[in-house]
Design an enzyme around this catalytic site. Structure first.
Site, PDB file in Angstrom:
ATOM      1  N   HIS A 223      -8.133   2.884  -7.916  1.00 19.10           N
ATOM      2  CA  HIS A 223      -8.374   2.540  -6.502  1.00 19.10           C
ATOM      3  C   HIS A 223      -8.671   1.048  -6.369  1.00 19.10           C
ATOM      4  CE1 HIS A 223      -9.963   4.337  -2.487  1.00 19.10           C
ATOM      5  NE2 HIS A 223      -9.624   3.071  -2.301  1.00 19.10           N
TER       6      HIS A 223
ATOM      7  N   HIS B 171      -7.612  -2.601  -4.114  1.00 19.19           N
ATOM      8  CA  HIS B 171      -6.891  -3.224  -2.997  1.00 19.19           C
ATOM      9  C   HIS B 171      -6.541  -4.652  -3.406  1.00 19.19           C
ATOM     10  CE1 HIS B 171      -7.697   0.044  -0.120  1.00 19.19           C
ATOM     11  NE2 HIS B 171      -8.867   0.147  -0.735  1.00 19.19           N
ATOM     12  N   LEU B 172      -5.251  -4.967  -3.385  1.00 19.67           N
ATOM     13  CA  LEU B 172      -4.820  -6.283  -3.871  1.00 19.67           C
ATOM     14  C   LEU B 172      -4.369  -7.238  -2.763  1.00 19.67           C
ATOM     15  CD1 LEU B 172      -3.024  -5.409  -7.212  1.00 19.67           C
ATOM     16  CD2 LEU B 172      -5.289  -6.389  -6.873  1.00 19.67           C
ATOM     17  N   ARG B 173      -4.113  -6.765  -1.573  1.00 20.09           N
ATOM     18  CA  ARG B 173      -3.817  -7.612  -0.402  1.00 20.09           C
ATOM     19  C   ARG B 173      -2.476  -8.338  -0.453  1.00 20.09           C
ATOM     20  NH1 ARG B 173      -7.481  -4.521   1.707  1.00 20.09           N
ATOM     21  NH2 ARG B 173      -9.638  -5.158   1.426  1.00 20.09           N
TER      22      ARG B 173
ATOM     23  N   ASN C 279      -2.237  -0.170   1.511  1.00 15.82           N
ATOM     24  CA  ASN C 279      -2.539  -0.719   2.851  1.00 15.82           C
ATOM     25  C   ASN C 279      -2.391  -2.232   2.891  1.00 15.82           C
ATOM     26  OD1 ASN C 279      -4.832  -0.980   1.235  1.00 15.82           O
ATOM     27  ND2 ASN C 279      -6.236  -0.884   2.965  1.00 15.82           N
TER      28      ASN C 279
ATOM     29  N   ASN D 214     -16.521   1.177   3.526  1.00 20.58           N
ATOM     30  CA  ASN D 214     -15.936   2.447   3.967  1.00 20.58           C
ATOM     31  C   ASN D 214     -15.474   3.219   2.746  1.00 20.58           C
ATOM     32  OD1 ASN D 214     -14.283   4.508   4.857  1.00 20.58           O
ATOM     33  ND2 ASN D 214     -13.016   3.250   6.180  1.00 20.58           N
TER      34      ASN D 214
ATOM     35  N   ASP E 158     -12.604   0.896  -5.838  1.00 14.75           N
ATOM     36  CA  ASP E 158     -12.356   0.589  -4.422  1.00 14.75           C
ATOM     37  C   ASP E 158     -12.563  -0.916  -4.172  1.00 14.75           C
ATOM     38  OD1 ASP E 158     -11.621   0.835  -1.804  1.00 14.75           O
ATOM     39  OD2 ASP E 158     -13.357   2.023  -1.176  1.00 14.75           O
TER      40      ASP E 158
END
Ligand code: ZN
Lengths: 309, 176, 420
Positions: free
Chosen positions: C53, C55-57, C87, C273, C300
């Site tokens: 999990h 997030h790499l953007r 995302n 979140n 996350d």
């Protein structure tokens, strides 16, 4: 006193009483033709309003001006500032302007504390209402008004029973009042439908009633909260009519209040929804006093926070 | 610690001031004493008693808090306000005597003049103090002085009164 | 040429030798005579950690993080495989985007970056994304998630679970009933009541977990619950496992350590979140991880630029970075507290996630696997300094904290990719 007034929790009971006593003396001085005191001459106070509230802004402005402070009104609503990302830039601007005190009204809970904590600026921060968190000067002026009518303007509020009625969940006035009234020894009862009370309200030092009529004649003060009409769309209550019938202060309930019970409302009122016109205008109503006392309480707060800086 | 005035000396000083006030104002009929809290107010109450005993008629007196008119608030903790009590007859067109315990820089008296002006326009304003210790920072002088006490700036003049401190005594502290 | 790692300890404290050649572990006895020797005296060797999990953007918000900067952050935290959540902008809902992310990871060669595909087109929850195409692509996507959003529509969720069975895929659900969390800011409870921040009920998470467990049982598919945060959620997963339902669950390091009390500062560094919950929830999560109810720890890792955190709480973005502190925080929460031994914790951060994601050759120090490992100092105490953060974004709630366990070196396919 503390440097900032962000929450009633910042105040000890002695601090709170000192504010009330100082306000009492200032109210006395300003009753005479004296309109202006030189106390804060040369200080700059910025009214930083990210949300419309003409009455609160005017009250702070009058208080600051009566103490001869220079007042700058900074209405950020509608401008790019209201988007939130530039709270920091606003603070840096205020710092550059040399603001000694900042009175902030903001739709986000915690905005005042954020402004004070981040060391973006050195002035005192006074919370004039942050989101659904707190509105400490409103609670102070409410306590001042109650004390004026029921305690000969002296001491604390011990022994009094105060009902706070309505949308507690979204009310910063209720939160500040719960803290302050408890500090001053009053017994608070929250009266609301369960949907408009916070989950975990049982952790507050208050009684909770879902029925307004229960114990109606035992309250010394009934404080009505504003109901926002848009809450209905979020299913907090079925209809305005049902809300008004169950939780509104109408003529019938007014007649059942004890003889010396005070009727209060922080304004602005929805006449006919949470309070009927005859209740708002009755001899029990001290709503106009609340507005008048606001100036003296805010003068006391400004003096005690900024006077020694 | 050096005692400057003891109890009987304080009372003698007040009596002398009372006589001077009567002489200067040709009686007490248009007189109003305004004591500056805290100890000036107590002195003013005593002085009013002495005056009424001497003249056989009550003397109007009140208190005047100067806190909100001070120009030296910055840098110290905000003071709690004391009461301002204006006598029923007001101060307008009266011979007002401000009463304080110690006259030092003169800033309290300047603030008192501003505070007084908000309540009316006296015919004249005079100043009575128990101790004048010098070191004025403003062109202010006392009309009636209990005792002139030359001091160093670093010294502290401590006035104790029965009404507040349980005993009457004036001392100088910090003198080697 | 083979390389021999000597004088190192395993997590349980035994002295071992580790050998690898051509990027893969070999038996030490098979190492060539002229093997290069690395002396690991005083250090502990652990398998390269695997994150499910992250997030790499990239693409879309490269100022916050890129595949490259995220990979560097990963290896500095001992990770050699990370899983890029979809995302991004555009959303990773097509073979094209997942291949782009996968290739960027391979080109950089610092660690493996396995893309997670979106479940629905644009993560909008309306229609299924082409999950088959993403699976057949070079990225071989097996995990699908709308993370950031919940796959809220029950029918879409049911279909997604069923559909991915054909290629042994699984749905990683971000469990959050959006109707119960509209504008929500923090855990709903005593603290939110006092702070006047809109509450996020535990039930919003638990109701989706319960529904999805039942759907998973009904269609016989693999379900993975992202970032479990509530005691109730742990109970639900425990129940599901007892019934033999194919559910796996993850917990983040921050949910194992922090509570909603942190919100009292109104500092949005703690805004995340799902939200930080109560102490009771934290204890339940720790117990769940220790007893195997929760299968893995996942970071996350959610980078945000400073301006999205230097503002009032409600205006701030959700999320915190975690790759670089994950091992230390998890160690602090689970090993320092006496709940687990390091050797029992590590599989939750390496072997189990590799197994769930079907990441072949990852997660264990065994011959034939990729020579992915880290050398750590279990006695070191280090202070998290903002300036020392490798990630492009600095939104760590642990800046200023002194933490146990330091990653000294990380190797990916036999190459040293990080050195302290
Ligand atoms: Zn998520």
């Amino acid at each position: 006193m503390t440097t900032h007034l962000l929450s009633i929790k910042d105040l000890t009971k002695e601090n709170a009483l000192n504010i009330l006593d100082t306000a009492e003396e200032l109210a006395r001085i300003t009753e005479t033709p004296v309109k202006k005191l030189p106390t804060l001459r040369g200080r700059t106070i910025v009214n930083l309003f990210f949300e419309d509230s003409t009455r609160t802004r005017i009250s702070f402005e009058a208080a600051a001006k009566r103490l001869s402070a220079d007042v700058i009104n900074f209405s950020a609503k509608g401008s790019s500032l209201s988007k939130g990302e530039s709270l920091k830039d606003t603070a840096l601007t205020l710092q550059a302007m040399g603001a000694d005190g900042v009175v902030i009204r903001h739709p986000a809970s915690g905005a005042a504390q954020r402004l004070a904590d981040q060391k973006w600026m050195t002035g005192s921060v006074i919370n004039a209402g942050d989101g659904t968190h707190e509105h400490p000067t409103q609670a102070l002026l409410d306590a001042f008004t109650i004390r004026q009518h029921l305690k000969q303007s002296q001491g604390d509020l011990s022994g009094l029973r105060v009902a706070i009625v309505g949308d507690v969940l979204h009310s910063r006035v209720a939160r500040s009042n719960v803290h302050l009234l408890e500090k001053l020894g009053a017994k608070v009862t929250l009266v609301a439908p369960p949907t408009l009370l916070p989950v975990a309200v049982e952790s507050w030092k208050v009684a909770v009633r879902y029925d307004f009529d229960e114990e109606l004649n035992e309250y010394d003060v009934v404080m009505m909260l504003r109901v926002q009409r848009e809450r209905m769309d979020e299913a907090f209550f079925p209809s305005e009519r049902e809300y008004s019938r169950r939780f509104g202060l109408n003529g019938e309930r007014l007649s059942k209040l004890s003889k010396d019970c005070l009727v209060m409302h922080p304004g602005p009122m929805n006449r006919g929804l949470e309070i009927s016109a005859d209740s708002a205008d009755s001899s029990k109503s001290v709503i106009v006093d609340q507005v008048r006392n606001g100036v003296a309480v805010r003068m006391a707060t400004l003096y005690l926070l900024l006077g020694g800086n | 610690m050096a005692v400057v005035l003891d109890s009987s000396e304080i009372n003698r000083a007040l009596k002398r001031i009372a006589h001077e006030i009567i002489e200067r104002n040709k009686g007490t009929s248009n007189l109003v004493l305004m004591g500056i809290p805290t100890r000036g107010a107590a002195l003013s109450t005593r002085l009013a008693k002495v005056l009424s005993d001497l003249e056989g008629q009550p003397v109007e007196h009140g208190t005047l808090d100067t806190t909100m008119y001070r120009d030296d608030l910055r840098g110290s903790a905000p003071r709690t306000l004391a009461k301002t009590e204006i006598p029923a007859g007001g101060v307008h067109e009266k011979e007002v005597v401000l009463v304080d315990d110690v006259l030092f820089s003169g800033r309290t008296i300047r603030a008192a003049l501003d505070a007084l002006a908000e309540h009316g326009r006296p015919k004249s304003v005079q100043l009575a103090v128990l101790i004048d210790r010098g070191h004025r920072e403003l062109p202010i002088r006392a009309d009636f002085v209990g005792k002139n006490v030359p001091t160093n700036r670093s010294e502290r003049v401590s006035v104790k009164l029965v009404e507040i401190d349980g005993a009457d005594e004036v001392q100088i502290e910090g003198r080697p | 040429m083979s390389i021999l790692l000597k004088n190192v300890k395993t997590a349980s404290g035994d002295l071992v030798e580790i050998a690898f050649e051509s990027g893969r572990f070999i038996e030490p006895k098979d190492a060539s005579k002229e093997a290069q020797v690395i002396d690991g005296k005083g250090l502990t060797v652990i398998p390269g950690l695997v994150d499910l999990h992250t997030h790499l953007r990239e693409p879309g918000k490269e100022d916050a993080e890129t595949v490259l900067s995220g990979s560097k952050a990963a290896v500095s935290g001992g990770y050699t495989a990370i899983s890029a959540m979809p995302n991004t902008n555009p959303v990773a809902d097509t073979a094209g985007v997942v291949e782009q992310v996968y290739r960027l990871g391979q080109v950089h060669g610092i660690c493996d970056v396995f893309p997670i595909g979106a479940v629905t087109v644009g993560q909008l929850g309306k229609s299924l994304a082409e999950m088959g195409a993403m699976n057949s692509s070079e990225a071989k996507v097996r995990i699908f998630s709308d993370d950031g959003n919940c796959v809220w529509d029950s029918l879409i969720m049911r279909r997604a679970l069923e559909y991915v069975k054909s290629f042994d895929g699984l749905i990683a659900q971000h469990a959050e009933d959006p109707r119960l969390t509209h504008d929500s800011q923090m855990n709903e409870g005593a603290v939110s009541a006092e702070l006047g921040l809109k509450g996020w009920p535990a039930a919003a998470e638990e109701s989706i977990i319960a529904r999805d467990i039942l759907l998973s049982e009904h269609v016989g598919s693999r379900l993975h619950i992202c970032h479990l945060t509530t005691a109730g959620g742990v109970e639900l997963v425990r129940w599901a496992k007892a019934r033999g339902i194919q559910v796996t669950a993850e917990v983040t390091p921050h949910h194992l350590l922090l509570t909603d009390e942190k919100a009292r500062s109104y500092d949005p560094i703690y805004k995340v979140n799902p939200p930080l919950r109560t102490d009771r929830d934290v204890q339940a999560l720790r117990e769940g991880l220790a007893d195997g109810t929760i299968d893995i720890v996942a970071t996350d890792h959610a980078p945000h630029p400073a301006e999205n955190k230097e503002c009032e709480w409600a205006a701030a973005a959700f999320g915190m970075i975690g790759l670089e502190t994950s091992l230390s925080i998890t160690y602090l929460a689970m090993v320092k507290s006496g709940l687990m031994k390091l050797e029992d914790l590590l599989p939750k951060m390496a072997k189990n996630p590799a197994q769930i994601g079907r990441y072949e050759g990852h997660g264990e120090l065994k011959p034939g696997n990729w020579a992915n490992f880290a050398l750590i100092d279990t006695s070191a105490i280090w202070k998290v300094e903002r300036t020392g953060i490798v990630s492009k974004s600095k939104n760590s709630p642990f800046v200023g904290s002194e933490l146990p366990v330091k990653v000294i070196k990380t190797f990916f396919r036999g190459n040293e990719v990080y050195s302290q």
